[in-house]
Enzyme design. Sequence first.
Site, short mmCIF file in Angstrom:
data_model
loop_
_atom_site.label_atom_id
_atom_site.label_comp_id
_atom_site.label_asym_id
_atom_site.label_seq_id
_atom_site.Cartn_x
_atom_site.Cartn_y
_atom_site.Cartn_z
N SER A 104 0.85 -1.19 0.00
CA SER A 104 0.00 0.00 0.00
C SER A 104 0.88 1.25 0.00
O SER A 104 1.51 1.58 1.00
CB SER A 104 -0.90 -0.01 1.23
OG SER A 104 -1.49 1.25 1.39
N HIS B 246 -0.80 -1.74 -4.16
CA HIS B 246 -2.15 -1.44 -3.70
C HIS B 246 -2.32 0.08 -3.64
O HIS B 246 -1.57 0.77 -2.96
CB HIS B 246 -2.33 -2.06 -2.31
CG HIS B 246 -3.66 -1.86 -1.69
ND1 HIS B 246 -4.74 -2.68 -1.93
CD2 HIS B 246 -4.10 -0.93 -0.80
CE1 HIS B 246 -5.77 -2.27 -1.21
NE2 HIS B 246 -5.41 -1.21 -0.51
N ASP C 108 -4.66 3.13 -2.69
CA ASP C 108 -5.82 3.52 -1.88
C ASP C 108 -6.43 4.80 -2.42
O ASP C 108 -5.89 5.89 -2.21
CB ASP C 108 -5.39 3.73 -0.42
CG ASP C 108 -5.12 2.41 0.27
OD1 ASP C 108 -5.99 1.52 0.22
OD2 ASP C 108 -4.03 2.25 0.86
N MET D 295 -9.11 7.47 -2.12
CA MET D 295 -10.06 7.98 -1.11
C MET D 295 -10.60 9.33 -1.54
O MET D 295 -9.85 10.15 -2.08
CB MET D 295 -9.35 8.13 0.24
CG MET D 295 -8.67 6.87 0.73
SD MET D 295 -7.99 7.12 2.37
CE MET D 295 -7.11 5.56 2.58
N HIS E 161 -8.05 0.13 -4.75
CA HIS E 161 -8.99 0.00 -3.63
C HIS E 161 -9.79 1.28 -3.56
O HIS E 161 -9.30 2.31 -3.11
CB HIS E 161 -8.17 -0.25 -2.34
CG HIS E 161 -9.01 -0.36 -1.10
ND1 HIS E 161 -8.45 -0.39 0.16
CD2 HIS E 161 -10.35 -0.46 -0.92
CE1 HIS E 161 -9.42 -0.50 1.06
NE2 HIS E 161 -10.57 -0.53 0.43
N MET F 180 -12.21 3.71 -2.15
CA MET F 180 -12.93 4.14 -0.95
C MET F 180 -13.63 5.44 -1.27
O MET F 180 -13.25 6.52 -0.80
CB MET F 180 -11.94 4.29 0.22
CG MET F 180 -11.50 2.95 0.77
SD MET F 180 -9.95 3.06 1.67
CE MET F 180 -8.80 2.95 0.31
N MET G 288 -11.47 -5.76 5.58
CA MET G 288 -10.81 -4.59 6.15
C MET G 288 -10.59 -4.85 7.64
O MET G 288 -11.53 -5.10 8.38
CB MET G 288 -11.66 -3.33 5.97
CG MET G 288 -11.71 -2.78 4.56
SD MET G 288 -10.09 -2.49 3.81
CE MET G 288 -9.36 -1.28 4.90
N ASP H 84 -6.59 -6.23 4.74
CA ASP H 84 -5.97 -4.91 4.60
C ASP H 84 -6.09 -4.12 5.90
O ASP H 84 -7.19 -3.86 6.38
CB ASP H 84 -6.70 -4.15 3.47
CG ASP H 84 -6.07 -2.80 3.16
OD1 ASP H 84 -5.00 -2.48 3.71
OD2 ASP H 84 -6.67 -2.07 2.35
C1 DX5 Z 1 -6.61 1.90 4.92
C2 DX5 Z 1 -6.00 1.47 3.62
C3 DX5 Z 1 -4.91 0.46 3.78
C4 DX5 Z 1 -3.70 1.00 4.50
C5 DX5 Z 1 -2.81 -0.12 4.96
O1 DX5 Z 1 -7.68 2.72 4.64
O2 DX5 Z 1 -7.00 0.88 2.80
O3 DX5 Z 1 -4.53 -0.08 2.53
O4 DX5 Z 1 -2.97 1.89 3.69
O5 DX5 Z 1 -1.77 0.41 5.72
P1 DX5 Z 1 -1.25 -0.31 7.04
O6 DX5 Z 1 -0.78 -1.67 6.65
O7 DX5 Z 1 -0.13 0.58 7.53
O8 DX5 Z 1 -2.41 -0.38 8.01
ZN ZN Z 2 -6.38 -0.29 1.11
#
Ligand code: DX5
Ligand code: ZN
Length: 213
Positions: free
Chosen positions: A7, A31, A33, A35, A64, A66, A135, A173
């Site tokens: 990530s 990965h 993220d 958002m 991913h 969000m 999650m 995750d």
């Molecule tokens: C959280 C993200 C994760 C996060 C994981 O909202 O979807 O992918 O970046 O990071 P760690 O492993 O540090 O919790």
């Molecule tokens: Zn994620």
Amino acid sequence: MIKFSASILAADLSDLKSEIKRVEPYIDEIHLDIMDGHFVPNLTFAYPILDAVKKCTKLPIDAHLMVTNPEFHVEKLVKLGVDRITIHVETTNHINKLISQIKENNIEAFVTLNPGTPLYSIEEVISDVDGILIMSVNPGFSGQKFIAKSLEKIKKLKEWKTKFGMDYMIAVDGGINEDNIQTVVNAGAEILIMGYGIFRNDNLENLSKTFRT
Ligand code: DX5
Ligand code: ZN
């Protein structure tokens, strides 16, 4: 088969290319993220960063999402060449339609759910998806603490997989690190998505040797 997915939210973004190259030998995928500051209380990457990541690596990319209205983004992500799109069941009334749309484009479709969302909310699509992402933190940030109750969901998915001969992948995750990785794998996780666990870990080489297969 255990895969490591990095990530990049936890990477040093001022030097993203070197960060990706540094961890590349020890991981299987990237990965991303995405958002929107609406579904989750943070704003992160969108298309230009995805474009930049694609120029840095040939590794598969998991988007991913969000965001509210994930349906606005599938087509564009497909065009930009992601390898997997992961959709939150909480963000759409049309999860079935979205999964079909993703799969029609020969991209992996994963469904995911927040820690507070019950597993039964994905029951109707469980046989349609390529994978399910549990999650293990409330989405929004890297570096949060693993929510131990998530292990129950992972175990249930593994149990159903064996019992009913299903072939979805089980991904997890959030908050995975050296201290809990064995427990997460034992519960049934097959794709481990890690931010801090990969980018802020001096022991990555060993961790990768031990767990990736
Ligand atoms: C959280 C993200 C994760 C996060 C994981 O909202 O979807 O992918 O970046 O990071 P760690 O492993 O540090 O919790
Ligand atoms: Zn994620």
